[in-house]
Scaffold this motif. Structure first.
Motif, PDB file in Angstrom:
ATOM      1  N   THR C 112       0.990  -0.952  -0.150  1.00 27.75           N
ATOM      2  CA  THR C 112       0.343   0.264  -0.035  1.00 27.75           C
ATOM      3  C   THR C 112       0.859   1.190   0.149  1.00 27.75           C
ATOM      4  O   THR C 112       0.633   2.224  -0.736  1.00 27.75           O
ATOM      5  CB  THR C 112      -1.123   0.093   1.636  1.00 27.75           C
ATOM      6  OG1 THR C 112      -1.899  -1.179   1.428  1.00 27.75           O
ATOM      7  CG2 THR C 112      -1.927   1.058   1.247  1.00 27.75           C
ATOM      8  N   LEU C 113       1.624   0.827   0.462  1.00 30.74           N
ATOM      9  CA  LEU C 113       2.761   2.275   0.773  1.00 30.74           C
ATOM     10  C   LEU C 113       3.557   3.043  -0.870  1.00 30.74           C
ATOM     11  O   LEU C 113       3.410   3.737  -1.379  1.00 30.74           O
ATOM     12  CB  LEU C 113       4.130   2.528   2.289  1.00 30.74           C
ATOM     13  CG  LEU C 113       4.790   3.294   2.284  1.00 30.74           C
ATOM     14  CD1 LEU C 113       3.715   4.985   2.832  1.00 30.74           C
ATOM     15  CD2 LEU C 113       5.815   3.426   3.158  1.00 30.74           C
ATOM     16  N   LYS C 115       2.621   1.845  -3.227  1.00 31.71           N
ATOM     17  CA  LYS C 115       1.673   2.118  -4.716  1.00 31.71           C
ATOM     18  C   LYS C 115       1.283   3.501  -4.175  1.00 31.71           C
ATOM     19  O   LYS C 115       0.975   4.847  -5.381  1.00 31.71           O
ATOM     20  CB  LYS C 115       0.505   1.573  -5.012  1.00 31.71           C
ATOM     21  CG  LYS C 115       1.092  -0.088  -5.434  1.00 31.71           C
ATOM     22  CD  LYS C 115      -0.094  -0.894  -5.097  1.00 31.71           C
ATOM     23  CE  LYS C 115       0.349  -1.694  -6.270  1.00 31.71           C
ATOM     24  NZ  LYS C 115      -0.521  -3.171  -5.963  1.00 31.71           N
ATOM     25  N   PHE C 116       1.303   4.264  -2.559  1.00 33.17           N
ATOM     26  CA  PHE C 116       0.970   5.401  -3.089  1.00 33.17           C
ATOM     27  C   PHE C 116       2.150   6.519  -2.882  1.00 33.17           C
ATOM     28  O   PHE C 116       1.695   7.362  -3.926  1.00 33.17           O
ATOM     29  CB  PHE C 116       0.762   5.518  -1.138  1.00 33.17           C
ATOM     30  CG  PHE C 116       0.466   7.032  -0.697  1.00 33.17           C
ATOM     31  CD1 PHE C 116      -0.427   7.750  -0.763  1.00 33.17           C
ATOM     32  CD2 PHE C 116       1.722   7.912  -0.306  1.00 33.17           C
ATOM     33  CE1 PHE C 116      -0.856   9.235  -0.207  1.00 33.17           C
ATOM     34  CE2 PHE C 116       1.713   9.286   0.186  1.00 33.17           C
ATOM     35  CZ  PHE C 116       0.127   8.954  -0.424  1.00 33.17           C
ATOM     36  N   VAL C 117       3.335   6.278  -2.625  1.00 30.66           N
ATOM     37  CA  VAL C 117       4.808   6.813  -3.284  1.00 30.66           C
ATOM     38  C   VAL C 117       5.290   6.428  -5.115  1.00 30.66           C
ATOM     39  O   VAL C 117       4.426   7.333  -5.528  1.00 30.66           O
ATOM     40  CB  VAL C 117       5.853   5.780  -3.019  1.00 30.66           C
ATOM     41  CG1 VAL C 117       7.360   7.231  -3.837  1.00 30.66           C
ATOM     42  CG2 VAL C 117       5.813   6.645  -1.323  1.00 30.66           C
ATOM     43  N   THR C 118       4.465   5.363  -5.416  1.00 28.66           N
ATOM     44  CA  THR C 118       4.058   5.185  -6.860  1.00 28.66           C
ATOM     45  C   THR C 118       3.323   6.567  -7.560  1.00 28.66           C
ATOM     46  O   THR C 118       3.581   7.060  -8.959  1.00 28.66           O
ATOM     47  CB  THR C 118       4.251   3.914  -7.289  1.00 28.66           C
ATOM     48  OG1 THR C 118       3.557   3.591  -7.340  1.00 28.66           O
ATOM     49  CG2 THR C 118       5.784   3.699  -6.610  1.00 28.66           C
ATOM     50  N   ASP C 143       4.509  -6.884   6.784  1.00 30.22           N
ATOM     51  CA  ASP C 143       3.432  -7.315   6.121  1.00 30.22           C
ATOM     52  C   ASP C 143       2.302  -8.416   7.224  1.00 30.22           C
ATOM     53  O   ASP C 143       2.870 -10.162   6.767  1.00 30.22           O
ATOM     54  CB  ASP C 143       2.423  -7.448   4.975  1.00 30.22           C
ATOM     55  CG  ASP C 143       2.668  -6.016   4.290  1.00 30.22           C
ATOM     56  OD1 ASP C 143       2.590  -5.356   5.288  1.00 30.22           O
ATOM     57  OD2 ASP C 143       2.064  -5.993   2.954  1.00 30.22           O
ATOM     58  N   GLU C 144       1.651  -8.776   8.034  1.00 26.37           N
ATOM     59  CA  GLU C 144       1.227  -9.406   8.939  1.00 26.37           C
ATOM     60  C   GLU C 144       2.731 -11.074   8.831  1.00 26.37           C
ATOM     61  O   GLU C 144       2.401 -12.069   8.182  1.00 26.37           O
ATOM     62  CB  GLU C 144       0.587 -10.092   7.881  1.00 26.37           C
ATOM     63  CG  GLU C 144      -0.636  -9.100   7.622  1.00 26.37           C
ATOM     64  CD  GLU C 144      -1.995  -9.737   6.630  1.00 26.37           C
ATOM     65  OE1 GLU C 144      -2.326 -10.468   6.549  1.00 26.37           O
ATOM     66  OE2 GLU C 144      -2.733  -8.557   6.935  1.00 26.37           O
ATOM     67  N   GLY C 145       3.408 -10.893   9.364  1.00 26.88           N
ATOM     68  CA  GLY C 145       4.877 -11.474   9.491  1.00 26.88           C
ATOM     69  C   GLY C 145       5.498 -11.711   8.558  1.00 26.88           C
ATOM     70  O   GLY C 145       6.435 -12.299   8.724  1.00 26.88           O
TER      71      GLY C 145
END
Lengths: 276, 276, 276, 276, 276, 276, 276
Positions: C112-113, C115-118, C143-145
């Motif tokens: 998520t992070l 894709k926010f940056v890209t 991410d979740e382990g």
């Protein structure tokens, strides 16, 4: 950097040349040097402004040329260069002076005001869509009893001076100031020095061609009346011209106005009197 | 990349060249190297700033050149390059310092402040309609008892240094610092090192041509008075010039100012004193 | 497409060339490849970042080069290319991470992070009046382990990787990773692989020239201390250089740094250290 | 219109050429045809997407290439062209789908959503200061029980299709679809047709190089797992390659990938993987 | 005005040429004439639209080409030219129609709506930073019982017509309309006239290649079903083609499609179907 | 000023040429002179408008060409030039007229309205990013019982006239008006004078090609019906053409339409009917 | 500076030339000198305006040329140059005059109003995206009983005058004023001087070609009626022309209109009457 290369970088304020210069700012300086000179002299008693202010027509009111401006009780400015540009800066300075008085109940400091103006000038040298101001200012006043004199140039650089000049003939006039200024000048000495310095660049002007103002603790900003200017003119060893071309300034030993490349011919330019 | 090709990509901050360079940023660096140098030295006791600050006229007040600025009690900055541009960055840094104190009741960190400034600088290198800042800053201070020294260049890159220089003569001066800096310098040693480093690039300057400031835990930001500067000048093995050209800096073994291509001739440029 | 034709289409982000390319984005990639490389390795235990981080001067604080950045407890990033540009993206990522935690009380996902940056990077490739970011990022975290590793390039394309490199020497280094990476690497194996991969492109660096960080479920983001880096350096079969030029990387069978056209000479460029 | 004339009109979206064309839109189409192809097939049971999705490195996670995207329960999209551009359009479509559900409590129609996206695309072809999107989308779904399949191209034109392809190799692949599509295909038939159509343009790919999804009334959007793709691959008469170059697609009678002028070589371009 | 001179003035909507022309508007007209034609015929009973609507692929849904659009109960439009541009204008017209109904509880007038649309079109021909719309519209409807038919072209000029055509083949088709239109046509006559007029420019199309709609007081906007179109096609004296090239339109005495310079070859342009 | 020099200054409204001209405004005037002429005649009884209004096709509704427009009860306008531009100005005038009535309960003055329109026109000649209006207006009405007639041209200059013409053939038509106008004309005389003046430039038009309106105290704005126009046509000594080319206007002694360089051929330009 | 070099710097108001000039401002002055002249004369009793105001057609209402405008009871203005530009400035001056009266209950000062207008003019000479005003104004009035006369030129420079002229023929007319003006002129003397000064540049005009107004303490702004103008015309020693070419102005000893390079031929330019 030759002509063609220079032209590649001189079309905008938002552009550096490869050697790190901002040509539009340098051209704005050229606009200032096209104007008539204004001298500022800091003396023990106060600040003196002497400006060449010669109308382009006998029917023009000389005082409307407006080279010297009161900003506050103890604060004034002298301008050189593009008249309409200078007016904008002077309006800005005046509004800031008045605003300071309204907000804080006291006059703005000379240095503070100068830097407020130069910061505004700088912004016009960095952002596109505008040109630099084609004007320079001298800002002088009394700060806590002390005379202070600053200059603001088209790059937005502030500097404090003992005595300096803005406008045409800068090298001759500044040279005269450097050789003659001392820190014990009286106010009257300062006026005479200012007039003599202008004569170091150009002879053939009359007392009527000058605007003179002083700023002192005692009297605040004061426009020097014509008779006092004429006295200082004579005291500076200058004689009023009878006819053109024969009256050389005795003080003007080294300076030679004829071969000076600075353009200070505003008074002859009937149609283009926007650079004064 | 030759002249014509380079010109195709050097007209805007919003443009990469094919080899991934941003020419306007490189030209802004050139504007910095046209200015007089400012040295920063981190010592065990605090940070030292030594700046070449030589007026273009004997009538200009040297301190008005303003290469060194206090930002907060334990925070200061030294600038090089385009004066009016530097002033904008210094104002920004000062407002941020004051704002931090108002909001949080404590001084801003040296690194935090530097990065705030460099992020602002970067924005002017990416968006069109503006030019980069033609100025570099050294930002120094005491962070939780530790002296810190950072540099900010026209690209907006922040870096921390033990000792460095911004402005003209960078390679000579940085070379001197690299060979002489040690981590056990006293504050006085730092001042002497800074002066000697400047002499590695250029000889023939006087103590009066220097502005020196220190930042220590004990005394905060302190402008070093002229007599102390003169002492350090002598202690650095330098002698004041009697006449031009004969006084070589004994420390300046490897550096040769004559063949240095950096332009540091501001002091001679009467009319274009905006790069200091 | 030859030189003149290419120049017709490479002056703006808001322009396609006839063959459907956006040259400014490709030039921004070139800016990235001018920087020192940063390697990311996903291991069974976590993500490893190994970055070449060699100061341009012995007086520069190496850690101020800042190739590796913690974004959140279990989230970090490695950068390559234009330093000031990378800082803007890292600030954006950090603000988004913190905002997510504030709003939702939990860390943002790695994908998520990224894709926010890209998405932000893409916007600078489509609208006029700006240039693309001359920087690339690796974003890694738990991410979740599960360890996840993403790369973001100047076009704004996100991709997930088992192991990859951004910056100079990409083909040599990625080739080494492709031949040596396995899915059962321990965290220590990952550090050694990252170091060996960098050596596949360039020899002659020291452990001090490296910045290494790991992100694991147990320890979160962790800067690997110098002694551990030195151990991994040795374990990777590399030896510290005594003098320049004679220490070849034993692992570097196929790669030949000498004929590599990528430019990774930042460490030698004293004045232009903005691409790291 | 020849080279020089064309160049006079191809530098902006806000410009028609004398023959009424908008070159930047045509160049954006070229950007799409540089990407790997995505096929959409409408069958009696639902919509099938088959996309070429081959990583540029063995260490890249294939699924991160993301050619296929779920938009809502019964709504999905396939993209081709510039990846970062496509992501912006997909985000737009997803937000609109979610917004519709929030506002009206029901899914958005396939045609309605397509036209929402194409209207946005069109705006970028008419206003200056931006470039068109270098991406095309297939949007498919179930509308009141009926499978619908639309395509959106860089001009912003929406069209409904029985079966079509976006991206490289369009003429070969569309030709195969036109000769083989019938209106009584099962969903499995549709997957096989999509794979065979891709093979009509290019041979030598593996089942792992494909991303396949279906949208049916019963199961909604469903990513087809690798084993099912492999089965369809075999059922389509294709064999997995042992070594490069010798496995020709039996179905590919007329198409000849070698003389195809479309550029579909993304998989080989290690550094420039933004067009997928 | 020759090629070079014309090029000096054809790059922007905010520019007149010396002979008072706005070239971008003329190029937008050229974009319209590249599209397939749409005919409007006003009859005693209502308005008829007949549009050439031939898919570029057998797999494209013909109705998705969308040349005819209902705007309100008794109001419709036919488009020609750049499809995505036309869609924007049609959306504008539809929103205005709906808004009028909401605000005033009655349908908008045909002339009022046309002028609302043309005023919007005009704005895009005067302001910089945008291009004109590359589309034309016919707007028809029943105003207080009377059939009205208007055309809107890329300059934003509205005109009312008894019968006219927009798109490719204008001179042939308008000529046919001028020689055959009478004011006592029945609705069926109008459909047949529209079909015959299209055949005056181009033969070799099938009933399926046509989209036909009527607007009457009694039935409002009505899409004419395929069988009725086929009947009118036959009644117009046209025969469906068995194979290409041999079926000449009997009515097409004077018109000769072969030497027509209008470009109406959209149906053959597989990849560039944005001009319909 | 020759061709190349002129081209240097004719690309924007925000540019003066060295001889103080604004070429874009002059080109907009050329756009007006490409349109069909509209004549205004002030008589003792009221204002008369006579406009050439000849459709480009027999199927175009002549009244939709709309050269004459009622603005208020006693206020009207006649236009020439670019139709869509004129419509914008007419809308502006109409909204202002209505607004005046709403705010003050009385009609706006003819002069006031004209200057409101010309001030708007002027703004489009000074600011960049737009082009001047390619249209001219005659505005006429009854002000406190007195007929007034004004003209507004593309520079935004308002002038009051006894009788004048805008559009093509200006010199012939204005010459006829100057030799024939007297201050005691009846309204009928005015109509005949207007028709005869048009015939001074061009023969071969029919009464149906004319639009005529009058504004009087008694009847307000009134469209003159076809039969009255035909009567005036005959009374003006003109005969309707049987075939082209043989009917010369008896009044047209001096004027010679054949060698007139004004372009008034709109009626023949089937596809480009935006200049009327 | 020659032609090619000049052209490099004359395309925008936001550009200095290397010699510090702003060419667009100089071209705007040229636009003023293309207009008919307006003379202002300050007399002991009040201010006199005499403007050449000759219609381009016998059917144009001479007073609609509007060279003289009342601004307030004791305040008026005379314009020269681009008519539509002048109107904008006059509107600005009028609104400011009215606003001052509303806010402070007293008329605005002549100098204050002039500087308000020139500051506005200056802004259009510094910011890009606009052109300077191609008009000049004389502003005259009674300030605390004293007649004042100011001029505002396209650079935005204000100056106070005893008597001056704006528009074409400036050098001849100003020369006449300089040799004939005295400070004891009566109002009638002033009118005669103004008329004679115009005749110094151009002969062959009639009293009807002049607009004359006076501003006195007693009568405020007053338009001088035609009979008084004719008397002054005769009193100035001028005779009305019987036929062209033979009536030379007796006062016009030195001036020779024939070799004057100023362009004052507006009255002959039927189509381009925007410069008056």
């Amino acid at each position: 950097m030759g002509g063609n290369d220079q032209q590649a970088y001189d079309r905008g304020t938002s552009l550096f040349s490869p050697d790190g210069r901002i040509y539009q700012v340098e051209y704005a300086r050229e606009a200032v040097s096209r104007g008539a000179p204004s001298v500022g002299v800091r003396t023990a008693d106060g600040v003196v402004f002497v400006a060449m202010s010669r109308p382009s027509s006998t029917l023009m009111e000389a005082e409307s040329i407006e080279k010297l401006h009161k900003l506050d009780d103890h604060l004034g400015t002298a301008s050189a260069g593009h008249v309409a540009d200078a007016r904008q800066l002077i309006d800005l300075a005046r509004r800031q002076s008045q605003g300071n008085r309204l907000r804080y109940g006291e006059p703005v400091g000379v240095e503070t005001l100068t830097k407020f103006v130069t910061d505004h000038i700088q912004e016009n040298t960095q952002r596109g869509g505008t040109r630099p101001y084609g004007a320079a200012l001298l800002i002088g006043g009394i700060d806590e009893g002390e005379p202070r004199l600053f200059a603001a140039d088209p790059s937005g650089t502030p500097n404090e001076w003992k005595a300096t000049v803005i406008g045409g003939g800068r090298s001759d006039i500044q040279g005269h100031l450097e050789s003659e200024w001392t820190d014990d000048l009286s106010l009257t000495d300062g006026i005479e020095l200012g007039i003599a310095a202008l004569a170091a660049h150009e002879n053939g002007f009359e007392p009527d061609d000058l605007a003179v103002a002083t700023i002192t603790e005692a009297d605040g900003y004061r426009t020097v009346p014509a008779e006092e200017v004429a006295e200082a003119f004579a005291a500076a060893g200058l004689v009023e011209e009878e006819d053109e071309g024969d009256a050389d300034d005795a003080d003007d030993a080294g300076g030679n106005a004829d071969d000076d490349t600075d353009t200070d011919d505003t008074a002859d330019a009937g149609d283009n009197a926007d650079d004064e």
